[in-house]
Design a protein around this motif. Structure first.
Motif, PDB file in Angstrom:
ATOM      1  N   ILE A 109      14.612  30.660 -51.921  1.00 24.77           N
ATOM      2  CA  ILE A 109      15.950  30.150 -51.618  1.00 24.77           C
ATOM      3  C   ILE A 109      16.640  31.127 -50.679  1.00 24.77           C
ATOM      4  N   ALA A 110      16.997  30.658 -49.503  1.00 26.46           N
ATOM      5  CA  ALA A 110      17.632  31.509 -48.499  1.00 26.46           C
ATOM      6  C   ALA A 110      19.053  31.863 -48.920  1.00 26.46           C
ATOM      7  N   GLN A 111      19.423  33.122 -48.748  1.00 26.71           N
ATOM      8  CA  GLN A 111      20.759  33.587 -49.074  1.00 26.71           C
ATOM      9  C   GLN A 111      21.279  34.477 -47.942  1.00 26.71           C
ATOM     10  N   THR A 112      22.589  34.658 -47.879  1.00 24.06           N
ATOM     11  CA  THR A 112      23.185  35.526 -46.871  1.00 24.06           C
ATOM     12  C   THR A 112      24.469  36.142 -47.405  1.00 24.06           C
ATOM     13  N   ASP A 113      24.748  37.354 -46.943  1.00 21.41           N
ATOM     14  CA  ASP A 113      26.009  38.022 -47.276  1.00 21.41           C
ATOM     15  C   ASP A 113      27.039  37.869 -46.159  1.00 21.41           C
ATOM     16  N   PHE A 114      26.651  37.230 -45.062  1.00 22.08           N
ATOM     17  CA  PHE A 114      27.569  37.067 -43.935  1.00 22.08           C
ATOM     18  C   PHE A 114      28.740  36.160 -44.312  1.00 22.08           C
ATOM     19  N   TYR A 146      22.786  29.839 -45.417  1.00 23.84           N
ATOM     20  CA  TYR A 146      22.440  30.592 -44.206  1.00 23.84           C
ATOM     21  C   TYR A 146      23.555  30.421 -43.173  1.00 23.84           C
ATOM     22  N   PRO A 147      23.691  31.407 -42.273  1.00 21.76           N
ATOM     23  CA  PRO A 147      24.818  31.411 -41.340  1.00 21.76           C
ATOM     24  C   PRO A 147      24.630  30.475 -40.157  1.00 21.76           C
ATOM     25  N   LEU A 148      25.756  29.975 -39.675  1.00 13.06           N
ATOM     26  CA  LEU A 148      25.802  29.208 -38.435  1.00 13.06           C
ATOM     27  C   LEU A 148      26.475  30.097 -37.387  1.00 13.06           C
ATOM     28  N   PHE A 149      25.770  30.362 -36.284  1.00 12.29           N
ATOM     29  CA  PHE A 149      26.243  31.319 -35.289  1.00 12.29           C
ATOM     30  C   PHE A 149      26.650  30.664 -33.974  1.00 12.29           C
ATOM     31  N   ILE A 187      20.510  29.903 -38.457  1.00  7.99           N
ATOM     32  CA  ILE A 187      19.285  30.699 -38.541  1.00  7.99           C
ATOM     33  C   ILE A 187      19.037  31.075 -39.998  1.00  7.99           C
ATOM     34  N   PHE A 188      17.824  30.772 -40.481  1.00 12.98           N
ATOM     35  CA  PHE A 188      17.500  30.988 -41.881  1.00 12.98           C
ATOM     36  C   PHE A 188      16.199  31.774 -42.014  1.00 12.98           C
ATOM     37  N   PRO A 189      16.016  32.513 -43.105  1.00  7.81           N
ATOM     38  CA  PRO A 189      14.727  33.158 -43.367  1.00  7.81           C
ATOM     39  C   PRO A 189      13.779  32.154 -43.999  1.00  7.81           C
ATOM     40  N   SER A 190      12.567  32.051 -43.484  1.00  9.50           N
ATOM     41  CA  SER A 190      11.608  31.083 -44.025  1.00  9.50           C
ATOM     42  C   SER A 190      10.864  31.621 -45.238  1.00  9.50           C
ATOM     43  N   ALA A 221      14.352  29.531 -37.471  1.00 10.92           N
ATOM     44  CA  ALA A 221      13.943  30.560 -38.435  1.00 10.92           C
ATOM     45  C   ALA A 221      13.989  31.915 -37.733  1.00 10.92           C
ATOM     46  N   TRP A 222      14.304  32.956 -38.492  1.00 10.73           N
ATOM     47  CA  TRP A 222      14.364  34.293 -37.894  1.00 10.73           C
ATOM     48  C   TRP A 222      13.035  34.671 -37.248  1.00 10.73           C
TER      49      TRP A 222
END
Length: 236
Positions: A109-114, A146-149, A187-190, A221-222
């Motif tokens: 499960i992709a997560q982000t602190d951004f 995941y973040p949208l940039f 952009i997400f980590p796969s 994906a990154w």
């Protein structure tokens, strides 16, 4: 419920299911109807995993042995022959000793602190930096976040001041035909290892954002991000 051998029908439960199916066929039901009735009659017992395993194996094997599945192919002799071969192969597989249960890995499960307004410095393979600004964090029903940039039109070896970041124009995505267009990049980590920790730095927070958080956007994906930067932004 007891078993007196390793064969599929060497089991009280399997024998009962086989007999019930055969009786329904003898009463004039077709294979599909008989199957539905058997499944309905055993619905409550199927919550037990031991019952469920024996049930489906024995029912599948009995349907093959009875020849009920072949009736719908009788008007197509060539297809009937092919279907017989498929069912014979399946029957052989069902009669083989079952493999040891395999451990199913938990889904990543992709997560982000951004957070919205974060300015992210991303180090290119050349050693220079670009700046990505977080428009929002996308949250999926699956739990993925995941973040949208938006991508600034800026490249350098040193980070700019926060006040300057808000004034940067955005860099356009260039298509193969030369057409240019502003694109939002999700952009997400796969996977666990697909995240360039050592190449990402939060250089400012609460910076102005230019693009909305609505769709559409590009989903990347990154692990492929460097290739996309080179191909669509001429950055490397």
């Amino acid at each position: 419920m007891g078993a007196w051998g390793t064969a599929i029908f060497s089991d009280d439960l399997a024998s009962d299911i086989k007999d019930e199916f055969r009786e329904l066929i003898a009463e004039g039901h077709d294979g599909e109807t008989a199957t539905n009735i058997v499944v309905e009659n055993w619905k409550s017992e199927l919550e037990d995993y031991e019952v469920r395993s024996v049930f489906w194996l024995s029912l599948a094997l009995e349907i093959i042995i009875s020849g009920e599945d072949l009736k719908r192919w009788e008007e197509e002799p060539k297809l009937l022959i092919q279907r017989k071969k498929v069912l014979e192969k399946l029957m052989n597989q069902l009669n083989q000793p079952q493999c040891e249960p395999k451990k199913i890995p938990k889904r990543f499960i992709a997560q982000t602190d951004f957070e919205r307004g974060d300015a992210i410095g991303y180090k290119l393979l050349s050693g220079k930096y670009i700046i990505l600004k977080v428009i929002t964090v996308i949250e999926q029903h699956s739990g993925d976040r995941y973040p949208l940039f938006e991508l600034c039109n800026w490249v350098s070896t040193e980070f700019p001041d926060k006040i300057d970041i808000g004034s940067f124009n955005l860099l356009e995505w260039t298509f193969g035909n030369g057409k240019k267009e502003l694109k939002k990049l999700a952009i997400f980590p796969s996977g666990k290892k697909d995240y360039p920790f050592e190449r990402i730095t939060v250089i400012a927070k609460n910076v102005p954002i230019q693009l909305s958080d609505s769709t559409p956007y590009m989903l990347l994906a990154w692990k492929q991000f460097d290739d996309d930067l080179r191909k669509f932004y001429n950055l490397e």
